[in-house]
Design an enzyme around this catalytic site. Structure first.
Site, PDB file in Angstrom:
ATOM      1  N   ASP A 208      -3.286   2.036   9.967  1.00  0.00           N
ATOM      2  CA  ASP A 208      -4.512   2.941  10.102  1.00  0.00           C
ATOM      3  C   ASP A 208      -5.124   2.934  11.593  1.00  0.00           C
ATOM      4  O   ASP A 208      -5.154   4.286  12.125  1.00  0.00           O
ATOM      5  CB  ASP A 208      -5.730   2.570   9.053  1.00  0.00           C
ATOM      6  CG  ASP A 208      -5.288   2.698   7.756  1.00  0.00           C
ATOM      7  OD1 ASP A 208      -5.329   3.804   7.236  1.00  0.00           O
ATOM      8  OD2 ASP A 208      -4.745   1.784   7.081  1.00  0.00           O
TER       9      ASP A 208
ATOM     10  N   CYS B 209       0.913  -1.403  -0.031  1.00  0.00           N
ATOM     11  CA  CYS B 209       0.100   0.043  -0.090  1.00  0.00           C
ATOM     12  C   CYS B 209       0.962   1.396   0.010  1.00  0.00           C
ATOM     13  O   CYS B 209       2.026   1.212  -0.381  1.00  0.00           O
ATOM     14  CB  CYS B 209      -0.978  -0.047   1.198  1.00  0.00           C
ATOM     15  SG  CYS B 209      -2.302   1.077   0.973  1.00  0.00           S
TER      16      CYS B 209
HETATM   17  C1  RUB Z   1      -3.888   3.341   3.391  1.00  0.00           C
HETATM   18  C2  RUB Z   1      -3.345   2.546   4.419  1.00  0.00           C
HETATM   19  C3  RUB Z   1      -2.052   3.001   4.925  1.00  0.00           C
HETATM   20  C4  RUB Z   1      -2.135   3.503   6.104  1.00  0.00           C
HETATM   21  C5  RUB Z   1      -0.893   4.313   6.452  1.00  0.00           C
HETATM   22  O1  RUB Z   1      -5.149   3.051   3.136  1.00  0.00           O
HETATM   23  O2  RUB Z   1      -3.741   1.627   4.717  1.00  0.00           O
HETATM   24  O3  RUB Z   1      -1.058   1.923   5.070  1.00  0.00           O
HETATM   25  O4  RUB Z   1      -3.331   4.526   6.040  1.00  0.00           O
HETATM   26  O5  RUB Z   1      -0.896   5.644   7.022  1.00  0.00           O
HETATM   27  P1  RUB Z   1      -6.246   3.947   1.814  1.00  0.00           P
HETATM   28  P2  RUB Z   1       0.123   6.806   6.935  1.00  0.00           P
HETATM   29  O6  RUB Z   1      -5.393   4.035   0.926  1.00  0.00           O
HETATM   30  O7  RUB Z   1      -7.331   3.322   1.825  1.00  0.00           O
HETATM   31  O8  RUB Z   1      -6.635   5.530   2.840  1.00  0.00           O
HETATM   32  O9  RUB Z   1      -0.213   7.411   5.512  1.00  0.00           O
HETATM   33  O10 RUB Z   1      -0.168   7.741   7.931  1.00  0.00           O
HETATM   34  O11 RUB Z   1       1.504   6.286   7.210  1.00  0.00           O
END
Ligand code: RUB
Length: 271
Positions: free
Chosen positions: A174, A99
């Protein structure tokens, strides 16, 4: 742009995941609240992304806290996270990530700028391909990246079909729950399971304000993200997040230190 229009734009972009990832969502919420400092703004923002305690925690603080103080928390926390991650990365590490996480990406770019030599395996992260965003940002910073389809998680982690031995898994978060489990993008639980089986340590890299002692609703997203013109009789499920059980996590790296999930929860509770 008029304040009202900007506010509507932020709502829309958080809702349709144009603004993505816990930190970016929370920062956008700070801006939204400054455009319309009302209880109804807080309620609306929280309703847009129910699986985001950072958003909830920031909005809880915001009526009584200076906006600048909240923004500077993000920067200070990231600096300490960068320092902790830098100490952990060894030259020639092959780090697997999934991700897009601001906390993870920034700490990797910092390590690269501090001359650490490592490379990245990452997964594309269907249906919205946030993994490509990660790959682009890292590669722009001259970090070597190999991108895999999500369905190749096992091959990427098990040194098969020409892949190399992964030494560490870095995942964002998250939410960090009171029992020490972590919520992150769908696929993260499976990654942690395969990593554990192969004795690859899994690190969660996250701002401690992602801790929550509330029960959290895990978002189910629209079927259009997966298959927008699917035949009517096919049911489509689109779970956006899943839990990573704490027993699969080696440490949570936050501004509170490099801590086991249990130690993290103890410290985060005191905040
Ligand atoms: C994003 C997701 C990320 C976290 C990381 O999911 O799961 O790993 O939000 O957080 P989506 P950060 O794309 O559905 O929002 O960016 O604060 O490290």
């Amino acid at each position: 742009m008029k304040k009202r229009d900007e506010l509507q734009k932020i709502y829309k972009e958080i809702k349709n995941i144009k603004i993505q990832g816990a930190t970016n969502i929370a920062k956008a919420a700070v801006r939204a609240y400054s455009l319309s400092p009302k209880k109804s703004t807080i309620k609306k923002l929280i309703s847009l992304r129910p699986t985001e305690p950072l958003l909830q925690n920031v909005l809880k603080k915001i009526p009584k806290t200076d906006k600048q103080e909240i923004i500077s928390h993000f920067y200070k926390a990231q600096e300490i996270i960068n320092f902790n991650v830098l100490k952990l990365i060894k030259n020639n590490d092959l780090i697997f990530t999934h991700c897009h996480s601001t906390n993870v990406v920034k700490s990797l770019i910092n390590a690269k700028n501090k001359k650490k030599k490592f490379q990245i395996y990452n997964t594309e992260t269907r249906p919205l391909y946030q993994g490509r965003k990660t790959a682009r940002e890292l590669s722009k910073n001259k970090i070597k990246v190999t991108n895999f389809p999500d369905s190749a998680i096992k091959i990427a982690l098990e040194k098969k079909q020409g892949t190399k031995k992964v030494s560490k898994v870095f995942l964002g978060a998250d939410a960090i729950l009171k029992n020490g489990d972590v919520v992150n993008k769908i696929g993260s639980g499976l990654i942690a399971q395969i990593a554990k089986k192969n004795k690859i340590p899994v690190y969660i890299i996250a701002d401690s304000w992602k801790f929550t002692d509330k029960n959290l609703k895990l978002e189910q997203r629209s079927f259009e993200e997966v298959w927008d013109d699917a035949p009517k009789n096919i049911k489509i499920k689109n779970p956006a997040f899943e839990k990573i059980p704490m027993k699969l996590i080696k440490a949570i790296i936050s501004e509170l230190g490099v801590l086991s999930p249990r130690e993290f929860v103890k410290k985060a509770r005191k905040q």
